[in-house]
Design a protein around this motif. Sequence first.
Motif, PDB file in Angstrom:
ATOM      1  N   PHE A 197       0.825  -1.203   0.000  1.00 55.82           N
ATOM      2  CA  PHE A 197       0.000   0.000   0.000  1.00 55.82           C
ATOM      3  C   PHE A 197       0.865   1.260   0.000  1.00 55.82           C
ATOM      4  N   ASP A 198       1.849   1.327   0.893  1.00 55.40           N
ATOM      5  CA  ASP A 198       2.702   2.522   0.994  1.00 55.40           C
ATOM      6  C   ASP A 198       3.391   2.841  -0.326  1.00 55.40           C
ATOM      7  N   GLU A 199       3.964   1.824  -0.961  1.00 60.23           N
ATOM      8  CA  GLU A 199       4.682   2.040  -2.216  1.00 60.23           C
ATOM      9  C   GLU A 199       3.740   2.485  -3.328  1.00 60.23           C
ATOM     10  N   ARG A 200       2.585   1.841  -3.398  1.00 59.17           N
ATOM     11  CA  ARG A 200       1.621   2.178  -4.450  1.00 59.17           C
ATOM     12  C   ARG A 200       1.097   3.597  -4.275  1.00 59.17           C
ATOM     13  N   LEU A 201       0.767   3.960  -3.036  1.00 57.87           N
ATOM     14  CA  LEU A 201       0.260   5.306  -2.783  1.00 57.87           C
ATOM     15  C   LEU A 201       1.341   6.345  -3.057  1.00 57.87           C
TER      16      LEU A 201
ATOM     17  N   PHE B 288      -7.495   2.446  -1.279  1.00 58.86           N
ATOM     18  CA  PHE B 288      -7.762   2.577   0.149  1.00 58.86           C
ATOM     19  C   PHE B 288      -8.680   1.457   0.646  1.00 58.86           C
ATOM     20  N   GLU B 289      -9.629   1.034  -0.168  1.00 57.57           N
ATOM     21  CA  GLU B 289     -10.490  -0.096   0.218  1.00 57.57           C
ATOM     22  C   GLU B 289      -9.673  -1.369   0.388  1.00 57.57           C
ATOM     23  N   GLN B 290      -8.764  -1.622  -0.545  1.00 55.33           N
ATOM     24  CA  GLN B 290      -7.900  -2.809  -0.445  1.00 55.33           C
ATOM     25  C   GLN B 290      -7.008  -2.729   0.779  1.00 55.33           C
ATOM     26  N   ALA B 291      -6.487  -1.550   1.051  1.00 53.39           N
ATOM     27  CA  ALA B 291      -5.627  -1.378   2.225  1.00 53.39           C
ATOM     28  C   ALA B 291      -6.412  -1.617   3.508  1.00 53.39           C
TER      29      ALA B 291
END
Length: 180
Positions: A89-93, A145-148
């Motif tokens: 999540f962090d990398e993708r965001l 954000f839903e996936q996270a």
Amino acid sequence: MPQSPPNPADPPVSPAGREEILAAATDLFGESGYDGVSMSAIAQRAGISKANVFHHFRSKDALYLEVMRNACADFTEATQALRPEEQGFDERLREFLRRDFEVLRDKPDRSRLIMREVLESGPCRGQALASEVFAEHFNEVVRLFEQAQANGVFARDIPPVLAATLALSANTFAFQGQHV
């Protein structure tokens, strides 16, 4: 809005000119906003007849939405950063926000056109922009954000739509204030 009847003094309608129409309309909408631009002004800037504009676009609204879709097309690359599931999540965001800001910074005229229309459009045009232009990209950010949340790496008490709005707003603010 009904089409104007062709003026006998106008040159014949030809399929050529679509790109010229889009370029002229992009410039004019960027300079004056939707309400400050007429189809005649677009035709004049494009160097073609008004009938030719209507040959390609059935109405000012249809042309406007196409201009806005084109202006937002550069953001497609930014949303591609959200897709590699193997990244966290962090990398993708982080990658998405970096790419999104680069598009804002590297295409300032288009970015300002989009921002102007978001801020100044009325309810009808605003709804059309939301559903026909912005929805696909925005929904990609919401899905991140839903996936996270589903994976337990993002707070469950923050609505994903709000998180996506705040993330995009941060880049917009950074773009608007970059010289301060």
